[in-house]
Design an enzyme around this catalytic site. Structure first.
Site, PDB file in Angstrom:
ATOM      1  N   PHE A  14       0.877  -1.177   0.000  1.00  0.00           N
ATOM      2  CA  PHE A  14       0.000   0.000   0.000  1.00  0.00           C
ATOM      3  C   PHE A  14       0.911   1.222   0.000  1.00  0.00           C
ATOM      4  CE2 PHE A  14      -3.463   2.731   1.589  1.00  0.00           C
ATOM      5  CZ  PHE A  14      -4.452   2.329   0.723  1.00  0.00           C
ATOM      6  N   HIS A  15       1.347   1.599  -1.186  1.00  0.00           N
ATOM      7  CA  HIS A  15       2.342   2.652  -1.352  1.00  0.00           C
ATOM      8  C   HIS A  15       1.676   4.011  -1.563  1.00  0.00           C
ATOM      9  CE1 HIS A  15       1.558   2.414  -5.668  1.00  0.00           C
ATOM     10  NE2 HIS A  15       1.551   1.113  -5.487  1.00  0.00           N
ATOM     11  N   THR A  16       2.432   4.982  -2.018  1.00  0.00           N
ATOM     12  CA  THR A  16       1.984   6.371  -2.100  1.00  0.00           C
ATOM     13  C   THR A  16       0.741   6.575  -2.945  1.00  0.00           C
ATOM     14  OG1 THR A  16       4.284   7.065  -1.839  1.00  0.00           O
ATOM     15  CG2 THR A  16       2.723   8.730  -2.593  1.00  0.00           C
TER      16      THR A  16
END
Length: 89
Positions: A14-16
């Site tokens: 769950f990145h930017t």
């Protein structure tokens, strides 16, 4: 309070990008709701991008989403979908 746990299925975690979409959606569509995200012993404000990024959620890790106030069921459905989706990189 509406609480549900999710397993991250996006291979890059769950990145930017998904975190930004999650925060924007939480703030725009559910302004009267309190959004809390829990990973292990970390409990953060789900309406803050900085807080979301500090969780460092990786592939196959589990998070819990708590919604209180406003339309809790709709917020859980819409925001929970971010954790169960594979996002374009």
């Amino acid at each position: 309070m509406n609480t549900k746990s999710y397993t991250i299925i996006n291979p890059t975690g769950f990145h930017t990008r998904p975190a930004r979409l999650f925060v924007d959606t939480a703030n725009e569509q559910f302004p009267e709701s309190t959004v809390t995200v829990i990973k292990g012993d970390k409990v953060i404000n789900g309406k803050s991008l900085l807080h979301m990024l500090t969780l460092g959620v990786k592939y196959q890790e589990q998070v819990t989403l708590q919604i209180s106030g406003g339309d809790e069921e709709e917020a859980q459905r819409v925001l929970g979908a971010f954790f169960e989706a594979i996002h374009n990189e």
